[in-house]
Design an enzyme around this catalytic site. Sequence first.
Site, mmCIF file in Angstrom:
data_model
loop_
_atom_site.group_PDB
_atom_site.id
_atom_site.type_symbol
_atom_site.label_atom_id
_atom_site.label_comp_id
_atom_site.label_asym_id
_atom_site.label_seq_id
_atom_site.Cartn_x
_atom_site.Cartn_y
_atom_site.Cartn_z
ATOM 1 N N HIS B 63 0.865 -1.303 0.025
ATOM 2 C CA HIS B 63 -0.016 -0.049 0.092
ATOM 3 C C HIS B 63 0.872 1.183 -0.022
ATOM 4 O O HIS B 63 2.086 1.177 0.219
ATOM 5 C CB HIS B 63 -0.937 0.023 1.318
ATOM 6 N N HIS B 65 1.136 4.009 1.899
ATOM 7 C CA HIS B 65 1.644 4.740 3.168
ATOM 8 C C HIS B 65 3.367 4.954 2.981
ATOM 9 O O HIS B 65 3.927 3.932 2.420
ATOM 10 C CB HIS B 65 1.376 4.007 4.151
ATOM 11 N N ASP B 67 5.792 4.825 4.881
ATOM 12 C CA ASP B 67 6.693 3.892 5.402
ATOM 13 C C ASP B 67 6.818 2.589 4.817
ATOM 14 O O ASP B 67 7.798 1.918 4.926
ATOM 15 C CB ASP B 67 6.361 3.728 6.643
ATOM 16 N N HIS B 68 5.850 2.437 3.323
ATOM 17 C CA HIS B 68 6.354 1.487 2.771
ATOM 18 C C HIS B 68 6.841 1.608 1.185
ATOM 19 O O HIS B 68 7.095 0.898 0.583
ATOM 20 C CB HIS B 68 4.775 0.871 2.496
ATOM 21 N N HIS B 140 -7.453 -1.063 5.293
ATOM 22 C CA HIS B 140 -6.661 0.031 5.922
ATOM 23 C C HIS B 140 -6.769 1.479 6.182
ATOM 24 O O HIS B 140 -5.811 2.108 5.937
ATOM 25 C CB HIS B 140 -5.082 -0.459 5.498
ATOM 26 N N ASP B 211 -0.379 -3.557 5.440
ATOM 27 C CA ASP B 211 -1.050 -3.146 6.872
ATOM 28 C C ASP B 211 -2.736 -3.449 6.753
ATOM 29 O O ASP B 211 -3.377 -3.179 5.829
ATOM 30 C CB ASP B 211 -0.783 -1.662 7.051
ATOM 31 N N HIS B 269 6.290 -5.114 11.000
ATOM 32 C CA HIS B 269 5.461 -3.813 11.298
ATOM 33 C C HIS B 269 5.096 -3.602 12.820
ATOM 34 O O HIS B 269 4.002 -3.121 13.245
ATOM 35 C CB HIS B 269 4.297 -3.991 10.337
HETATM 36 ZN ZN LIG Z 1 0.191 1.804 6.717
#
Ligand SMILES: [Zn+2]
Lengths: 305, 305
Positions: B63, B65, B67-68, B140, B211, B269
């Site tokens: 996804h 976000h 941090d990914h 999510h 997530d 995570h």
């Molecule tokens: Zn996330």
Amino acid sequence: MEITFLGTGSGMPSKNRNVSSLALKMLQERDEVWLFDCGEATQHQIMKTTIKPRKIAKIFITHMHGDHVLGLPGLLSSRSFQDGESAVELYGPPSLKEFVETSLKTTGTHLNYPLIFKPIAEGIIYQDQDIKVSAKKLQHGMPSYAYKIEEADKIGPLLPERLKKLGVSPGPIYETIKNQPTTVLPNGTEVHRNDVTGPDIPGRRIAICGDTKPVESLAQWVQGVDVLIHEATFMEADEQLANDYSHSTAADATRLAKKAQVNYLLMNHISSRYQQDLLEDEQTRLKDIFSPLQFVEDFMEFTVK
Amino acid sequence: MEITFLGTGSGMPSKNRNVSSLALKMLQERDEVWLFDCGEATQHQIMKTTIKPRKIAKIFITHMHGDHVLGLPGLLSSRSFQDGESAVELYGPPSLKEFVETSLKTTGTHLNYPLIFKPIAEGIIYQDQDIKVSAKKLQHGMPSYAYKIEEADKIGPLLPERLKKLGVSPGPIYETIKNQPTTVLPNGTEVHRNDVTGPDIPGRRIAICGDTKPVESLAQWVQGVDVLIHEATFMEADEQLANDYSHSTAADATRLAKKAQVNYLLMNHISSRYQQDLLEDEQTRLKDIFSPLQFVEDFMEFTVK
Ligand SMILES: [Zn+2]
Ligand SMILES: [Zn+2]
């Protein structure tokens, strides 16, 4: 004013040097940190220092190459997580806005503070009563800038002898006299600050240059600065490579420092192809041309005097 | 097939855990590495392993976000510097393309290899004769996916006793018989592979989840996989937080593993709020519900059997 070098390598991270970033800490002066460039993992480097992301008030980007900007979205996002609530001003080439906005938008990132874009061009880009920042265009195949940070000159020290002659004794009145051009004493005497202070104390001046090939007119622009921070991607033996990729050699930076009669030359953006002992040899050799100079390393601290 | 965890934290980097990424190494099987998620400084983490960026052939993003995904532009750029010339396929939500293309464009980055965007939806997203990858939507707050990697079943071992009965002696003919459904021997006898091999050897199956809050239908989808990799942002005591932020607790992941009868549960995570000893206690407690399970750490290696 202290400078912390957060990334002193070029192009991509290596084991010893991260990609470009440095922090100008002005905690005593204005309780702020200013960041210059923000390569990937700058936030990781900051985590290893005492710098608090929420103190970062302005970020200046010299140019849009990835090794100078890719850490920005993550740093801005983490600053929000870490209770950063005050605004951040982002100075840089116009396309900085598109890069940051698209990154934040596509990653669904909401910042808990205002982000203010300040696209730059040559000239003064920021000024308040204490400090002035100007930009100058360099030559690097894409728009690349040098930033010059100049503190305002400070009023010289009060001269007690002169004050005594005017009948002024030490006390709170001293602050009053120093803080305004003219003070009228209770007895009606006018005291002109110029008459009772020593010469102005010149503000400190720092020049932080983005990637560039040697630029003829730069010497005049950085003339006499306290610190010149300049790239030295290549050593003199690789002058041809420097030329091919619109970069400078350490010798180029040294000649500039000499011509501009700066007080200190710090060289960063060093290619990972050079081993430490080679850098030390080059440094020794260059000190015959100009001194003091230094290749900087990640996490090195420098106090601007 | 080996898995290297490159980043096992959540939200932002911490001293112990970088943001999300893991590498699925299939060097023996296809001389390729596949990356799942690519948070900032994933290339820095890779530098500390034996993984060669040019071997990375596919990157799957769960996804969008930050941090990914924020490590993607830097990784792609450095892969080009490091002699990566073969194509990279990028699987992920549609906005991945906008993020990556804008990042490369605004930073003036030219890659020396083709970059192929593969926007995903639920279902099979990649298949060749050896392997199949499917995606399933999670929950999510923004589109988030689980990926399931399934090796094709392999033909069972040749049974020498059966072959002997048909008059076939060991030799190069064995390979021929194994490689096709039916082989006609020089004497005219037809040998059907099915008759002379043991049962098919089932391919390995791995599920890597993005997530998500607990998703009812996920258990069936990951039923019986060899390894389930699932987020455990929060511990059970913080179930309310997990719910608020559309995340799972370690207990949620454990219940899923039990219901789906997977062979191994690896949890990543993990929020930086939890100290190591607390994680160890939680792990011990959860092992009463399902085993084997484990909280993973950066640079942990896991061999899929
Ligand atoms: Zn996330
Ligand atoms: Zn550059």
